[in-house]
Write a protein that holds these residues in place. Sequence first.
Motif, PDB file in Angstrom:
ATOM      1  N   VAL A  96     -16.681   5.683  15.667  1.00 51.53           N
ATOM      2  CA  VAL A  96     -16.870   5.253  14.275  1.00 51.53           C
ATOM      3  C   VAL A  96     -16.125   6.152  13.443  1.00 51.53           C
ATOM      4  CG1 VAL A  96     -18.097   4.874  12.203  1.00 51.53           C
ATOM      5  CG2 VAL A  96     -18.941   3.916  14.410  1.00 51.53           C
ATOM      6  N   ALA A  97     -16.109   7.503  13.592  1.00 48.13           N
ATOM      7  CA  ALA A  97     -15.373   8.523  12.650  1.00 48.13           C
ATOM      8  C   ALA A  97     -14.161   8.402  13.191  1.00 48.13           C
ATOM      9  CB  ALA A  97     -16.163  10.012  13.063  1.00 48.13           C
ATOM     10  N   TRP A  98     -13.812   8.335  14.661  1.00 52.02           N
ATOM     11  CA  TRP A  98     -12.460   8.401  15.114  1.00 52.02           C
ATOM     12  C   TRP A  98     -11.715   7.234  14.478  1.00 52.02           C
ATOM     13  CZ3 TRP A  98     -10.649   3.978  17.980  1.00 52.02           C
ATOM     14  CH2 TRP A  98      -9.365   4.518  18.311  1.00 52.02           C
ATOM     15  N   ARG A  99     -12.096   6.194  14.331  1.00 55.13           N
ATOM     16  CA  ARG A  99     -11.562   4.889  14.077  1.00 55.13           C
ATOM     17  C   ARG A  99     -11.106   4.995  12.469  1.00 55.13           C
ATOM     18  NH1 ARG A  99     -11.624   0.107  11.107  1.00 55.13           N
ATOM     19  NH2 ARG A  99     -10.714  -1.693  12.175  1.00 55.13           N
ATOM     20  N   GLU A 100     -12.102   5.695  11.502  1.00 54.85           N
ATOM     21  CA  GLU A 100     -11.792   5.878  10.264  1.00 54.85           C
ATOM     22  C   GLU A 100     -10.721   6.865   9.880  1.00 54.85           C
ATOM     23  OE1 GLU A 100     -13.232   4.048   7.546  1.00 54.85           O
ATOM     24  OE2 GLU A 100     -13.793   2.656   9.155  1.00 54.85           O
ATOM     25  N   ALA A 101     -10.655   7.900  10.814  1.00 54.91           N
ATOM     26  CA  ALA A 101      -9.579   8.993  10.663  1.00 54.91           C
ATOM     27  C   ALA A 101      -8.236   8.479  11.186  1.00 54.91           C
ATOM     28  CB  ALA A 101     -10.208  10.293  11.438  1.00 54.91           C
ATOM     29  N   LEU A 102      -8.446   7.810  12.081  1.00 55.24           N
ATOM     30  CA  LEU A 102      -6.864   7.302  12.890  1.00 55.24           C
ATOM     31  C   LEU A 102      -6.268   6.251  11.700  1.00 55.24           C
ATOM     32  CD1 LEU A 102      -5.102   7.562  15.123  1.00 55.24           C
ATOM     33  CD2 LEU A 102      -6.287   5.786  16.410  1.00 55.24           C
ATOM     34  N   LYS A 103      -7.250   5.389  11.038  1.00 56.28           N
ATOM     35  CA  LYS A 103      -6.297   4.489  10.396  1.00 56.28           C
ATOM     36  C   LYS A 103      -5.595   5.139   9.071  1.00 56.28           C
ATOM     37  CE  LYS A 103     -10.246   3.094   7.222  1.00 56.28           C
ATOM     38  NZ  LYS A 103     -11.051   1.893   7.055  1.00 56.28           N
ATOM     39  N   ASP A 104      -6.311   6.334   8.948  1.00 55.76           N
ATOM     40  CA  ASP A 104      -5.346   6.910   7.729  1.00 55.76           C
ATOM     41  C   ASP A 104      -4.104   7.793   8.251  1.00 55.76           C
ATOM     42  OD1 ASP A 104      -7.213   6.094   5.959  1.00 55.76           O
ATOM     43  OD2 ASP A 104      -8.669   7.483   6.039  1.00 55.76           O
ATOM     44  N   VAL A 105      -4.167   7.812   9.511  1.00 55.93           N
ATOM     45  CA  VAL A 105      -2.601   8.736   9.947  1.00 55.93           C
ATOM     46  C   VAL A 105      -1.590   7.779   9.541  1.00 55.93           C
ATOM     47  CG1 VAL A 105      -1.502   9.406  12.242  1.00 55.93           C
ATOM     48  CG2 VAL A 105      -4.183   9.802  11.700  1.00 55.93           C
ATOM     49  N   LYS A 106      -0.561   8.191   9.124  1.00 57.87           N
ATOM     50  CA  LYS A 106       0.612   7.211   8.589  1.00 57.87           C
ATOM     51  C   LYS A 106       1.306   6.510   9.653  1.00 57.87           C
ATOM     52  CE  LYS A 106       4.761   7.620   5.634  1.00 57.87           C
ATOM     53  NZ  LYS A 106       5.400   6.402   6.127  1.00 57.87           N
ATOM     54  N   ALA A 107       1.442   7.322  10.702  1.00 56.29           N
ATOM     55  CA  ALA A 107       2.198   6.435  11.975  1.00 56.29           C
ATOM     56  C   ALA A 107       1.378   5.187  12.301  1.00 56.29           C
ATOM     57  CB  ALA A 107       2.282   7.529  13.222  1.00 56.29           C
ATOM     58  N   VAL A 108       0.005   5.292  12.240  1.00 59.24           N
ATOM     59  CA  VAL A 108      -0.643   4.189  12.388  1.00 59.24           C
ATOM     60  C   VAL A 108      -0.838   3.221  11.541  1.00 59.24           C
ATOM     61  CG1 VAL A 108      -3.183   3.351  13.136  1.00 59.24           C
ATOM     62  CG2 VAL A 108      -2.048   5.293  14.026  1.00 59.24           C
ATOM     63  N   GLY A 109      -0.956   3.829  10.083  1.00 59.60           N
ATOM     64  CA  GLY A 109      -1.053   3.190   9.063  1.00 59.60           C
ATOM     65  C   GLY A 109      -0.042   2.074   8.548  1.00 59.60           C
ATOM     66  N   ASP A 110       1.110   2.494   8.966  1.00 60.36           N
ATOM     67  CA  ASP A 110       2.406   1.708   8.645  1.00 60.36           C
ATOM     68  C   ASP A 110       2.449   0.629   9.587  1.00 60.36           C
ATOM     69  OD1 ASP A 110       3.043   3.498   6.562  1.00 60.36           O
ATOM     70  OD2 ASP A 110       4.640   4.645   7.731  1.00 60.36           O
ATOM     71  N   THR A 111       1.705   0.535  10.430  1.00 49.75           N
ATOM     72  CA  THR A 111       1.831  -0.788  11.283  1.00 49.75           C
ATOM     73  C   THR A 111       0.581  -1.777  11.148  1.00 49.75           C
ATOM     74  OG1 THR A 111       0.402   0.054  13.317  1.00 49.75           O
ATOM     75  CG2 THR A 111       2.764   0.911  13.261  1.00 49.75           C
ATOM     76  N   ILE A 112      -0.418  -1.395  10.472  1.00 46.89           N
ATOM     77  CA  ILE A 112      -1.685  -2.165  10.397  1.00 46.89           C
ATOM     78  C   ILE A 112      -1.412  -3.567   9.695  1.00 46.89           C
ATOM     79  CG2 ILE A 112      -3.832  -2.283   9.232  1.00 46.89           C
ATOM     80  CD1 ILE A 112      -4.312   0.658   9.675  1.00 46.89           C
ATOM     81  N   THR A 113      -2.036  -4.468  10.343  1.00 48.80           N
ATOM     82  CA  THR A 113      -2.230  -5.716   9.687  1.00 48.80           C
ATOM     83  C   THR A 113      -3.346  -6.390   9.207  1.00 48.80           C
ATOM     84  OG1 THR A 113      -0.173  -6.755  10.937  1.00 48.80           O
ATOM     85  CG2 THR A 113      -1.657  -8.349  10.260  1.00 48.80           C
ATOM     86  N   SER A 114      -3.688  -6.633   8.096  1.00 53.04           N
ATOM     87  CA  SER A 114      -4.895  -7.027   7.710  1.00 53.04           C
ATOM     88  C   SER A 114      -5.645  -8.105   8.410  1.00 53.04           C
ATOM     89  CB  SER A 114      -4.989  -7.626   6.200  1.00 53.04           C
ATOM     90  OG  SER A 114      -4.447  -8.833   6.362  1.00 53.04           O
ATOM     91  N   LEU A 115      -7.089  -8.001   8.508  1.00 48.48           N
ATOM     92  CA  LEU A 115      -8.079  -9.151   9.306  1.00 48.48           C
ATOM     93  C   LEU A 115      -7.717 -10.445   9.138  1.00 48.48           C
ATOM     94  CD1 LEU A 115     -10.353  -9.857  11.218  1.00 48.48           C
ATOM     95  CD2 LEU A 115     -11.805  -9.261   9.446  1.00 48.48           C
ATOM     96  N   GLU A 116      -7.362 -10.642   7.518  1.00 50.37           N
ATOM     97  CA  GLU A 116      -7.287 -11.999   7.049  1.00 50.37           C
ATOM     98  C   GLU A 116      -5.830 -12.697   7.682  1.00 50.37           C
ATOM     99  OE1 GLU A 116      -6.660 -14.507   2.827  1.00 50.37           O
ATOM    100  OE2 GLU A 116      -6.293 -12.031   2.995  1.00 50.37           O
ATOM    101  N   THR A 117      -5.018 -11.723   7.805  1.00 49.80           N
ATOM    102  CA  THR A 117      -3.440 -12.139   8.277  1.00 49.80           C
ATOM    103  C   THR A 117      -3.720 -12.397   9.896  1.00 49.80           C
ATOM    104  OG1 THR A 117      -2.526 -11.192   6.425  1.00 49.80           O
ATOM    105  CG2 THR A 117      -1.208 -11.732   8.612  1.00 49.80           C
ATOM    106  N   HIS A 118      -4.332 -11.475  10.536  1.00 48.13           N
ATOM    107  CA  HIS A 118      -4.551 -11.544  11.942  1.00 48.13           C
ATOM    108  C   HIS A 118      -5.238 -13.067  12.203  1.00 48.13           C
ATOM    109  CE1 HIS A 118      -3.114  -8.142  13.947  1.00 48.13           C
ATOM    110  NE2 HIS A 118      -3.927  -7.156  13.274  1.00 48.13           N
ATOM    111  N   VAL A 119      -6.235 -13.135  11.442  1.00 45.94           N
ATOM    112  CA  VAL A 119      -6.951 -14.555  11.762  1.00 45.94           C
ATOM    113  C   VAL A 119      -6.269 -15.744  11.442  1.00 45.94           C
ATOM    114  CG1 VAL A 119      -8.969 -16.052  10.850  1.00 45.94           C
ATOM    115  CG2 VAL A 119      -9.083 -13.436  11.555  1.00 45.94           C
ATOM    116  N   LYS A 120      -5.450 -15.435  10.272  1.00 47.19           N
ATOM    117  CA  LYS A 120      -4.420 -16.874  10.187  1.00 47.19           C
ATOM    118  C   LYS A 120      -3.634 -17.241  10.992  1.00 47.19           C
ATOM    119  CE  LYS A 120      -4.153 -16.595   4.977  1.00 47.19           C
ATOM    120  NZ  LYS A 120      -3.319 -16.423   3.971  1.00 47.19           N
ATOM    121  N   PHE A 121      -2.999 -16.109  11.587  1.00 49.44           N
ATOM    122  CA  PHE A 121      -2.233 -16.172  12.844  1.00 49.44           C
ATOM    123  C   PHE A 121      -2.666 -16.859  13.918  1.00 49.44           C
ATOM    124  CE2 PHE A 121      -0.262 -14.355  16.736  1.00 49.44           C
ATOM    125  CZ  PHE A 121       0.643 -15.293  16.808  1.00 49.44           C
TER     126      PHE A 121
END
Length: 240
Positions: free
Chosen positions: A201-226
């Motif tokens: 849980v702590a790993w996930r929270e920390a990793l999503k704030d890493v810029k290399a990762v954050g710049d690729t993230i798509t929202s849950l809502e958009t994933h579901v729509k697709f």
Amino acid sequence: MSEEHLAAGSACPPMNDGEVRLYGMRFCPFTQRVRIVLNAKNIPHNVVYINLKNQPEWYFKINPDGKVPALDTGDEVVLESLDIVDFLDQKFPDPPLYPSDPELKNRDKEFIQKFGKVVGATSKALHNKDNSPVDSYIEDVLEHLKEFEAELAKRGTIFFGGDNPGMLDYMMWPWSERSKIPSALQDKEFQFPKEKFPKLVAWREALKDVKAVGDTITSLETHVKFLKGYQGPNPKFDNL
């Protein structure tokens, strides 16, 4: 990087000097793996998205199977996400994404292979062709994650790579990002036993704030729509 997914009848965009090109699909987790590594290494690149239901004719010259991702350096084409990221790590060694110690590097590679079980279980739940209840998916994934929780506790660091993320962290992220999608597709609340997996849980929270990762993230809502439209005859890839 254009968000448009090129389809049959389109022209292949010209490559820019000094850049590598990634052919992918915006919602593809394997494409996201490569995008994260390109970002982490600050490699000049552009991304061309492919409509996987109606691939451009020219794309089959790059990958005869029509699948993504594919990396074009201008001199060679590399296929399959894990082969691509290892190729990038060797060709662009700074910063290194594997430990310098051969034994530790092999251990990370071993865990990347083990994570394939999570990939398989999540993919099955995302497409859910047999209409299985989401609880069965969660149980399957949690069973596989026990070993990763224990490994992270053993290492005593926030990331598997130490103070900074490494290849194992980056290869796991796309499926962590998609963990809530199967529940959302069945209009259920995602119930993750945080008390059993405090390190992850702590790993996930920390990793999503890493810029290399954050710049690729798509929202849950958009994933579901697709995904709700992907199995239909005319899935929508753009403007979601």
